[in-house]
Design an enzyme around this catalytic site. Structure first.
Site, PDB file in Angstrom:
ATOM      1  N   THR A   1      36.918  36.109  38.770  1.00 30.99           N
ATOM      2  CA  THR A   1      37.894  36.474  37.744  1.00 30.99           C
ATOM      3  C   THR A   1      38.758  35.285  37.349  1.00 30.99           C
ATOM      4  O   THR A   1      39.190  34.519  38.204  1.00 30.99           O
ATOM      5  CB  THR A   1      38.795  37.591  38.313  1.00 30.99           C
ATOM      6  OG1 THR A   1      37.993  38.749  38.467  1.00 30.99           O
ATOM      7  CG2 THR A   1      39.969  37.887  37.419  1.00 30.99           C
TER       8      THR A   1
ATOM      9  N   ASP B   1      41.742  45.496  39.653  1.00 24.61           N
ATOM     10  CA  ASP B   1      43.154  45.104  39.602  1.00 24.61           C
ATOM     11  C   ASP B   1      43.521  44.322  38.344  1.00 24.61           C
ATOM     12  O   ASP B   1      44.675  44.333  37.907  1.00 24.61           O
ATOM     13  CB  ASP B   1      43.477  44.223  40.816  1.00 24.61           C
ATOM     14  CG  ASP B   1      42.606  42.954  40.838  1.00 24.61           C
ATOM     15  OD1 ASP B   1      41.365  43.088  40.709  1.00 24.61           O
ATOM     16  OD2 ASP B   1      43.157  41.848  40.957  1.00 24.61           O
TER      17      ASP B   1
ATOM     18  N   GLY C   1      39.290  38.563  43.570  1.00 21.07           N
ATOM     19  CA  GLY C   1      38.691  39.132  44.769  1.00 21.07           C
ATOM     20  C   GLY C   1      38.524  40.634  44.618  1.00 21.07           C
ATOM     21  O   GLY C   1      38.482  41.149  43.501  1.00 21.07           O
TER      22      GLY C   1
END
Ligand code: SD4
Length: 335
Positions: free
Chosen positions: A188, A219, A240
């Site tokens: 990401t 997230d 992550g």
């Protein structure tokens, strides 16, 4: 005092962020800085820096950096070349936030090449913060974003290969063949910037965990989890296994720890400790990484496992492609 000496003194003061003598303009880049996750952060920063260098806003800079990662780089975890979910559908998540608390996000967006810009449009053109799925796509199209199939042949092939086992193993980041942070493998993009006016902004963009359940949201588009920015304190972003960031409101936590006086690195480290305390066994097998910058532009990072790197670009003379290694709890490479 000679002109040259006067000039040198003025620029030294500007670099130190001190008040300049009357009539001496601060350089446009004074105090400006951008940091981004992973080795592709170098490219994202290079796209963001010209905005900061001409005195532009941190918000424009992070959008430019995120757009670069979404479009110009073909990798399996961000934007148009991302790996799909378990049903073979590519869904994208993104968020953007400035230091005044303005924010926008999209989740599970299909067939739109620049989720970060749709997130910005949500922020600027609607009374809402987040749009998801079909509604997000409908909004994007109404805003003039082109709808175009994004799944690449390579991603389709990888998915077909995955179907042979159909095992979802976020604990070892199954979307990756290589260790995190090396050249063949990116994650990401989280990007944080401070502009010359001292304003902060951040953006986060991803195709999420490969082979996730259709409809899974990570997230990255969740303000406070994958991204948080506050001009009073600093900014944080994450990469992550997103479920851990959501569980811990982790980017918000990092910023709040900086508010209590921790350095960016200490704040990231404490947030990682929190992840470990909540799920000690799982933490041994998954990667979670935080990157933070305080309001003065000091940056720091920390990860669960070895391999997380970040890139930094500011007005200092290059090279800006040197990566900064984050310290980690475990020294093991993930496989
Ligand atoms: C997510 N945090 O969707 C993102 C993806 C990522 O390693 O960073 N993958 O959970």
């Amino acid at each position: 005092m000679g002109n040259r000496r006067q000039f040198l003194q003025a620029s030294m003061l500007a670099t130190a962020g001190a008040i300049l003598p009357q009539g001496v303009a601060a350089p446009k880049t004074s105090g400006a800085r951008v940091v981004s996750t992973w080795d592709f952060g170098v490219g994202a920063n290079a796209a963001a820096w010209p905005v900061l260098a001409r005195g532009g806003s941190a918000l424009d800079a992070v959008e430019a950096g995120a757009r670069w990662a979404e479009a110009d780089l073909c990798n399996a975890t961000v934007g148009r070349c991302g790996n799909p979910d378990r049903d073979g559908v590519l869904t994208l998540d993104a968020s953007i936030m400035d230091g005044d608390g303005r924010c926008g996000a999209v989740a599970a967006l299909e067939d739109i090449a620049h989720p970060v810009s749709v997130a910005r449009a949500v922020m600027e053109k609607t009374p809402h913060v987040m749009l998801v799925g079909q509604g997000a796509q409908q909004f994007a199209v109404a805003q003039g974003f082109e709808k175009t199939p994004l799944l690449t042949e390579q991603a389709r092939r990888a998915w077909r290969e995955w179907l042979k086992t159909s095992r979802y193993e976020p604990q070892i980041n199954a979307e990756r063949q290589a260790r995190p942070g090396d050249k063949t493998n990116h994650d990401t993009l989280g990007i944080l910037a401070r502009d010359a006016q001292g304003r902060l902004a951040g953006a986060c963009t991803t195709s999420g965990m490969a082979w996730k359940l259709h409809g899974r949201v990570g997230d990255s588009p969740i303000v406070g989890a994958g991204l948080y920015v506050d001009n009073e304190v600093g900014a944080a972003t994450a990469s992550g296994v997103g479920e851990e960031m959501i569980r811990n409101a982790a980017s918000f936590l990092v910023v709040e720890l900086m508010r209590q006086g921790r350095s960016p690195m200490e704040a990231c480290r404490e947030a990682i400790d929190r992840v470990v305390r909540k799920r000690p066994e799982a933490s041994k097998r998954m990667q979670v990484c935080f990157l933070a910058m305080n309001k003065d532009g000091e940056a720091g990072a920390f990860a669960l496992h070895k391999g997380f790197v970040y890139a930094m670009h500011d007005a200092s003379p290059g090279p800006h492609d040197r990566l900064h290694d984050a310290a980690s709890v475990y020294r093991t490479e993930q496989t």
